[in-house]
Design an enzyme around this catalytic site. Structure first.
Site, PDB file in Angstrom:
ATOM      1  N   LYS A 199       0.804  -1.219   0.000  1.00  0.00           N
ATOM      2  CA  LYS A 199       0.000   0.000   0.000  1.00  0.00           C
ATOM      3  C   LYS A 199       0.845   1.282   0.000  1.00  0.00           C
ATOM      4  CE  LYS A 199      -4.492  -1.502   1.355  1.00  0.00           C
ATOM      5  NZ  LYS A 199      -4.378  -2.885   1.905  1.00  0.00           N
ATOM      6  N   GLU A 249      -9.597   6.958   3.608  1.00  0.00           N
ATOM      7  CA  GLU A 249     -10.488   6.015   4.277  1.00  0.00           C
ATOM      8  C   GLU A 249      -9.661   4.804   4.628  1.00  0.00           C
ATOM      9  OE1 GLU A 249     -10.047   5.975   1.029  1.00  0.00           O
ATOM     10  OE2 GLU A 249      -9.654   3.824   0.772  1.00  0.00           O
ATOM     11  N   SER A 262       1.350  -9.936  -0.845  1.00  0.00           N
ATOM     12  CA  SER A 262       1.070  -8.496  -0.760  1.00  0.00           C
ATOM     13  C   SER A 262       1.472  -7.883   0.575  1.00  0.00           C
ATOM     14  CB  SER A 262      -0.417  -8.244  -1.025  1.00  0.00           C
ATOM     15  OG  SER A 262      -1.216  -9.050  -0.170  1.00  0.00           O
TER      16      SER A 262
HETATM   17  C1  LIG Z   1      -5.238  -3.878   1.632  1.00  0.00           C
HETATM   18  C2  LIG Z   1      -4.543  -5.126   1.359  1.00  0.00           C
HETATM   19  C3  LIG Z   1      -4.930  -5.986   0.306  1.00  0.00           C
HETATM   20  C4  LIG Z   1      -6.158  -5.742  -0.540  1.00  0.00           C
HETATM   21  O1  LIG Z   1      -6.112  -4.596  -1.320  1.00  0.00           O
HETATM   22  P1  LIG Z   1      -5.849  -4.604  -2.876  1.00  0.00           P
HETATM   23  O2  LIG Z   1      -6.100  -3.197  -3.280  1.00  0.00           O
HETATM   24  O3  LIG Z   1      -6.797  -5.565  -3.514  1.00  0.00           O
HETATM   25  O4  LIG Z   1      -4.433  -5.010  -3.097  1.00  0.00           O
HETATM   26  C5  LIG Z   1      -4.184  -7.122   0.073  1.00  0.00           C
HETATM   27  N1  LIG Z   1      -3.116  -7.431   0.842  1.00  0.00           N
HETATM   28  C6  LIG Z   1      -2.717  -6.647   1.859  1.00  0.00           C
HETATM   29  C7  LIG Z   1      -1.538  -7.062   2.661  1.00  0.00           C
HETATM   30  C8  LIG Z   1      -3.413  -5.474   2.150  1.00  0.00           C
HETATM   31  O5  LIG Z   1      -3.007  -4.712   3.172  1.00  0.00           O
END
Ligand SMILES: *Cc1c(COP(=O)(O)O)cnc(C)c1O
Length: 415
Positions: free
Chosen positions: A105, A127, A393
């Protein structure tokens, strides 16, 4: 597909295979900007400026330097040998979990706050659901000395206490939202309301590839550093830039968009995305938007939305707060509709199991969101020569309590 489009006006008339945004802000029939009159000026300013700024040398230099020295990019592309053995192919993990603040992010927050500064805005609003986007944005605002207000549903404020304290320590104001179900959807509505009241000095940092055009495209571009790096890293590892499969989880879609961005129009690369099945797509407790959603409008974009017969948005459910969204980015809705991507629902228990598997095979505790991408692996049939790149992610530190509770057999049977 818009066949009435004038070929001289649209860069996307080779439409049969172009999955990026068109000149009108659409991905096929999805996207656009469905916003109240009072926001037209703000969104239009953004639309007219974002590409100019993102493509300027001044921005690129500042952005690249922060990604390198502050976030710690490039994130490694790691060949997971034991996981590969388990699934009978070659699996590389793109390690967004190793970024500063623990997820992808921050790539987006840095880019948008740099843009806000270049548009002369002093006040940042955001948000947040689980608090991950709020923490990333509050971090960047501390770094860049900007005022930061984060809207968060009251239910989430209570559930995500640590992230609330982090945001406060970083100097942000956290506003608990008490409308609706007091979760992400309501926090987003409140942030939009704030933006309507302060259009002059305020910039709204959206945390995923959602919202009115140009947000989905802008966020995808800011996250596209992920696939830019994968290309180079895969070339170094494998002697070719293209994997056979790209895999990622989808909440709003930003880590997935970043993972696929530079491959999206290359048919040699298969795209597999995991959405949150929750307790199962027929259980009524789910966030599987592609499996269940119908065309609607959510937060300014036309896309699939989980809704009831009357078109009311239904409260989604997932064990993973980051995937708990009743919509999906318009880019991803189009990829699903055009069958460019396979979108698999992965249930809570499957994600939990996948998280334990990665931890025990590779010594990496993934975020619950990322565990959904891993949970799609057993649903696939790979050939031994297949090269798979799967994006982790985020890291799982924030999810340890959930992992512990879920590993208790009583929890699994009674919950
Ligand atoms: C917020 C988040 C997501 C989901 O958000 P996307 O916009 O779909 O990437 C996925 N993995 C993590 C670790 C997150 O913090």
């Amino acid at each position: 597909m818009n066949t009435a489009m004038n070929p001289t006006e649209s860069p996307s008339t080779a439409k049969s295979y172009d999955f990026l945004v068109d000149s009108e802000g659409y991905y096929g029939e999805f996207g656009g900007a469905y916003i109240p009159e009072i926001l037209h000026q703000c969104v239009d300013d953004l639309r007219q400026n974002y590409l100019k700024v993102l493509q300027s040398d001044d921005f690129k230099q500042a952005y690249d330097q922060l990604l390198r020295d502050y976030v710690g990019r490039p994130s490694p592309l790691y060949l997971a040998k034991r996981l590969s053995e388990r699934y009978g192919c070659k699996i590389y993990l793109k390690r967004e979990d190793l970024n500063h603040t623990g997820a992808h992010k921050i790539n987006n927050s840095i880019g948008q706050v740099l843009l806000a500064q270049r548009m002369g805005k002093r006040r940042i609003i955001a948000e947040t659901g689980a608090g991950q986007h709020g923490v990333a944005t509050a971090t960047v605002c501390a770094l860049m000395n900007m005022e930061c207000v984060v809207y968060m549903g009251k239910t989430d404020v209570e559930r995500q206490h640590i992230n609330v304290e982090k945001m406060k320590m970083l100097g942000a104001t956290v506003v608990p939202v008490t409308s609706g179900n007091m979760t992400l959807k309501d926090a987003t509505n409140e942030a939009i309301r704030d933006w309507c009241c302060h259009p002059q000095d305020t910039y709204y940092v959206i945390g995923s590839t959602v919202g009115p055009h140009p947000y989905p495209d802008m966020v995808a571009r800011l996250q596209s550093v992920i696939s830019e790096e994968i290309k180079k890293q895969l070339l170094a590892h494998e002697g070719r830039e293209t994997p056979d499969y790209l895999m990622a989880c989808v909440g709003g879609g930003s880590n997935a968009a970043g993972t696929i961005y530079h491959y999206i129009n290359d048919p040699r690369v298969q795209i597999v995305l995991a959405e949150a099945g929750g307790k199962g797509i027929d259980s009524g407790l789910t966030a599987a938007t592609i499996a269940l959603g119908k065309m609607g409008i959510i937060h300014g974009a036309k896309t699939y939305v989980i809704q009831n017969e009357d078109g009311q948005i239904e409260e989604p459910y997932s064990i993973s707060a980051g995937l708990d969204y009743p919509g999906i980015g318009p880019m991803h809705a189009n990829l699903a509709k055009q069958k460019r991507a396979i979108i698999l629902p992965v249930n809570d228990d499957e994600a939990i199991q996948a998280a334990y598997e990665l931890t025990q095979l590779e010594g990496i505790i993934p975020a619950l969101e990322s565990a959904h991408a891993l949970g799609a692996l057993p649903k696939m049939k790979f050939k031994p020569t297949d090269v798979v790149v799967l994006t982790v992610s985020g890291r799982g530190d924030k999810d340890i309590e959930t992992y512990l509770k879920a590993n208790n057999p009583e929890f699994i049977t009674n919950h």
